[in-house]
Motif scaffolding. Structure first.
Motif, PDB file in Angstrom:
ATOM      1  N   SER A 133      -9.735  -3.159   8.744  1.00  0.00           N
ATOM      2  CA  SER A 133     -10.517  -2.088   8.120  1.00  0.00           C
ATOM      3  C   SER A 133      -9.784  -0.750   8.064  1.00  0.00           C
ATOM      4  CB  SER A 133     -11.849  -1.909   8.866  1.00  0.00           C
ATOM      5  OG  SER A 133     -12.602  -3.105   8.868  1.00  0.00           O
ATOM      6  N   HIS A 134      -8.576  -0.659   8.565  1.00  0.00           N
ATOM      7  CA  HIS A 134      -7.836   0.606   8.519  1.00  0.00           C
ATOM      8  C   HIS A 134      -7.450   0.940   7.082  1.00  0.00           C
ATOM      9  CE1 HIS A 134      -6.531   0.505  13.027  1.00  0.00           C
ATOM     10  NE2 HIS A 134      -7.783   0.866  12.853  1.00  0.00           N
ATOM     11  N   SER A 135      -7.774   2.152   6.655  1.00  0.00           N
ATOM     12  CA  SER A 135      -7.565   2.538   5.260  1.00  0.00           C
ATOM     13  C   SER A 135      -6.101   2.652   4.868  1.00  0.00           C
ATOM     14  CB  SER A 135      -8.263   3.875   4.978  1.00  0.00           C
ATOM     15  OG  SER A 135      -7.745   4.902   5.813  1.00  0.00           O
ATOM     16  N   ASP A 136      -5.200   2.727   5.851  1.00  0.00           N
ATOM     17  CA  ASP A 136      -3.770   2.832   5.531  1.00  0.00           C
ATOM     18  C   ASP A 136      -3.038   1.509   5.719  1.00  0.00           C
ATOM     19  OD1 ASP A 136      -4.014   2.765   8.266  1.00  0.00           O
ATOM     20  OD2 ASP A 136      -2.564   4.367   8.659  1.00  0.00           O
ATOM     21  N   SER A 137      -3.787   0.412   5.909  1.00  0.00           N
ATOM     22  CA  SER A 137      -3.138  -0.895   6.043  1.00  0.00           C
ATOM     23  C   SER A 137      -3.983  -1.938   5.310  1.00  0.00           C
ATOM     24  CB  SER A 137      -2.907  -1.260   7.518  1.00  0.00           C
ATOM     25  OG  SER A 137      -4.133  -1.243   8.243  1.00  0.00           O
ATOM     26  N   LEU A 138      -4.547  -2.909   6.002  1.00  0.00           N
ATOM     27  CA  LEU A 138      -5.248  -3.995   5.328  1.00  0.00           C
ATOM     28  C   LEU A 138      -6.590  -3.573   4.745  1.00  0.00           C
ATOM     29  CD1 LEU A 138      -4.524  -7.060   7.647  1.00  0.00           C
ATOM     30  CD2 LEU A 138      -3.278  -6.269   5.632  1.00  0.00           C
ATOM     31  N   GLY A 139      -7.111  -2.433   5.163  1.00  0.00           N
ATOM     32  CA  GLY A 139      -8.376  -1.949   4.614  1.00  0.00           C
ATOM     33  C   GLY A 139      -8.210  -1.046   3.414  1.00  0.00           C
ATOM     34  N   ALA A 140      -7.003  -0.917   2.894  1.00  0.00           N
ATOM     35  CA  ALA A 140      -6.733   0.007   1.790  1.00  0.00           C
ATOM     36  C   ALA A 140      -7.243  -0.546   0.458  1.00  0.00           C
ATOM     37  CB  ALA A 140      -5.231   0.277   1.695  1.00  0.00           C
ATOM     38  N   GLY A 141      -7.686   0.378  -0.414  1.00  0.00           N
ATOM     39  CA  GLY A 141      -8.014   0.045  -1.790  1.00  0.00           C
ATOM     40  C   GLY A 141      -8.979  -1.112  -1.924  1.00  0.00           C
ATOM     41  N   ASP A 142      -8.634  -2.035  -2.819  1.00  0.00           N
ATOM     42  CA  ASP A 142      -9.489  -3.187  -3.092  1.00  0.00           C
ATOM     43  C   ASP A 142      -9.068  -4.435  -2.314  1.00  0.00           C
ATOM     44  OD1 ASP A 142     -10.965  -1.707  -4.940  1.00  0.00           O
ATOM     45  OD2 ASP A 142      -9.589  -2.191  -6.573  1.00  0.00           O
ATOM     46  N   MET A 143      -8.281  -4.258  -1.273  1.00  0.00           N
ATOM     47  CA  MET A 143      -7.866  -5.415  -0.489  1.00  0.00           C
ATOM     48  C   MET A 143      -9.093  -6.076   0.155  1.00  0.00           C
ATOM     49  SD  MET A 143      -4.360  -3.928   1.208  1.00  0.00           S
ATOM     50  CE  MET A 143      -3.674  -5.521   1.636  1.00  0.00           C
ATOM     51  N   PRO A 144      -9.101  -7.400   0.302  1.00  0.00           N
ATOM     52  CA  PRO A 144     -10.317  -8.118   0.717  1.00  0.00           C
ATOM     53  C   PRO A 144     -10.551  -8.173   2.217  1.00  0.00           C
ATOM     54  CG  PRO A 144      -8.561  -9.689   0.280  1.00  0.00           C
ATOM     55  CD  PRO A 144      -8.000  -8.331  -0.043  1.00  0.00           C
ATOM     56  N   TYR A 145      -9.629  -7.680   3.020  1.00  0.00           N
ATOM     57  CA  TYR A 145      -9.662  -7.985   4.450  1.00  0.00           C
ATOM     58  C   TYR A 145     -10.812  -7.317   5.195  1.00  0.00           C
ATOM     59  CZ  TYR A 145      -5.021  -9.602   3.244  1.00  0.00           C
ATOM     60  OH  TYR A 145      -3.972 -10.244   2.639  1.00  0.00           O
ATOM     61  N   ARG A 146     -11.277  -6.163   4.724  1.00  0.00           N
ATOM     62  CA  ARG A 146     -12.336  -5.461   5.455  1.00  0.00           C
ATOM     63  C   ARG A 146     -13.632  -6.267   5.509  1.00  0.00           C
ATOM     64  NH1 ARG A 146     -12.483  -2.041   0.604  1.00  0.00           N
ATOM     65  NH2 ARG A 146     -11.004  -0.639   1.595  1.00  0.00           N
ATOM     66  N   ASN A 147     -13.812  -7.162   4.536  1.00  0.00           N
ATOM     67  CA  ASN A 147     -15.014  -8.002   4.502  1.00  0.00           C
ATOM     68  C   ASN A 147     -14.672  -9.465   4.787  1.00  0.00           C
ATOM     69  OD1 ASN A 147     -17.027  -5.981   3.639  1.00  0.00           O
ATOM     70  ND2 ASN A 147     -15.776  -5.869   1.786  1.00  0.00           N
ATOM     71  N   MET A 148     -13.607  -9.689   5.512  1.00  0.00           N
ATOM     72  CA  MET A 148     -13.127 -11.037   5.783  1.00  0.00           C
ATOM     73  C   MET A 148     -13.290 -11.381   7.254  1.00  0.00           C
ATOM     74  SD  MET A 148      -9.226 -12.504   5.232  1.00  0.00           S
ATOM     75  CE  MET A 148      -9.298 -12.265   3.455  1.00  0.00           C
ATOM     76  N   ALA A 149     -13.446 -12.666   7.511  1.00  0.00           N
ATOM     77  CA  ALA A 149     -13.438 -13.171   8.885  1.00  0.00           C
ATOM     78  C   ALA A 149     -12.612 -14.449   8.942  1.00  0.00           C
ATOM     79  CB  ALA A 149     -14.857 -13.442   9.389  1.00  0.00           C
TER      80      ALA A 149
END
Length: 295
Positions: free
Chosen positions: A194-210
């Motif tokens: 969920s970090h906005s400067d890594s995997l949570g940036a832009g439209d990347m899917p990881y913030r809603n992934m498990a």
């Protein structure tokens, strides 16, 4: 079997041998003679020590590069840099699940039907009965919202007493696990998702992934190895260096005229380096599951 029966066909378990690359990771931080005056002074064992600012940040970047690489890197070979040096990337956990594991989508906010679908999918793949659920904070908050909605129907809908007596749970909603006999899913938030400067940036899917990862050990088909091995483990090569530089799975060393161990050249600077050679070993990838939010 009938009387005087003949032999039955032999069942041979399907085992696939998977090869992954060992990837090299490097990071460095250089400080000049003038910049070295910007330091932090502290006391250790009665002695005054000086710590140059920036070294801790460098090690954080180094560890982050390792973590991201072993999570999301696609396997790559045959690549070169501008100087024609070979580049090889170890295949990370998520690409391995994409290729040989299970994937499941949910719509909007995850709920108990999401858990039901995941358990049924893993059960069909002979999954373990206990899983770690590695997820981003956004998805964790989604579970919290579902839990609040579920509890809004009154005390008959939910009980917190299974966790810690109910008092703290009713206030903090410190949601840690779901148990549906015989399966238990243990929630673990992975901040980098969920970090906005890594995997949570832009439209990347990881913030809603498990990632649902089986816990425990599995049978090792290699007769020369241990009888049982963990489903996932990091492997590494000796990083080299002198005994005081070699930290086991990585090495840290210095160069420059101002290097603590002595000058390596006549430049008035100190550069600290970190390096490692690591990869990820994943067994029974069909027992892993990636949960993502539908577009």
């Amino acid at each position: 079997q009938k009387e005087k029966s003949t032999g039955v066909d032999t069942l041979v378990p399907k085992t696939s041998k998977v090869t992954n690359y060992i990837q090299s990771f490097r990071e460095g931080y250089e400080v000049t003679d003038h910049a070295m005056q910007n330091h932090t002074e502290f006391e250790y064992n009665g002695q005054t020590m000086l710590h140059v600012k920036g070294i801790d940040d460098m090690m954080d970047r180094f560890e982050m590069a390792e973590e991201l690489g072993l999570l999301v890197n696609p396997a790559s070979s045959g690549l070169t840099d501008a100087d024609s040096n070979a580049i090889r990337l170890a295949k990370g956990l998520i690409p391995q699940i994409n290729d040989n594991g299970n994937t499941l989508e949910y719509f909007g906010t995850p709920d108990m039907s999401t858990i039901d679908d995941a358990i049924l999918m893993l059960h069909g793949a002979y999954g373990e009965h206990e899983y770690a659920v590695l997820q981003g904070l956004n998805l964790n908050l989604g579970w919290k919202n579902w839990l609040i909605d579920f509890a809004s129907g009154g005390d008959n809908n939910i009980s917190f007493s299974a966790f810690d007596g109910g008092k703290e749970q009713a206030v903090s909603l410190n949601f840690k696990s779901i148990s549906i006999e015989p399966y238990t899913l243990n929630m673990t938030t992975v901040d980098v998702f969920s970090h906005s400067d890594s995997l949570g940036a832009g439209d990347m899917p990881y913030r809603n992934m498990a990632i649902l990862m089986p816990l425990g050990m599995t049978k090792n088909p290699d007769p020369n190895g241990e009888s049982y091995e963990p489903y996932i483990q990091m492997v590494y090569c000796d990083p080299g260096g002198a005994p005081h530089q070699n930290k086991g799975n990585h090495a840290v060393f210095s160069t420059g005229a101002l290097a603590p161990g002595g000058a390596t050249d006549d430049g008035l600077y100190w550069k600290i380096h970190a390096n490692s050679y690591k990869s990820l070993e994943v067994r029974c990838r069909n027992k892993f599951l990636k949960l993502t939010k539908a577009a």
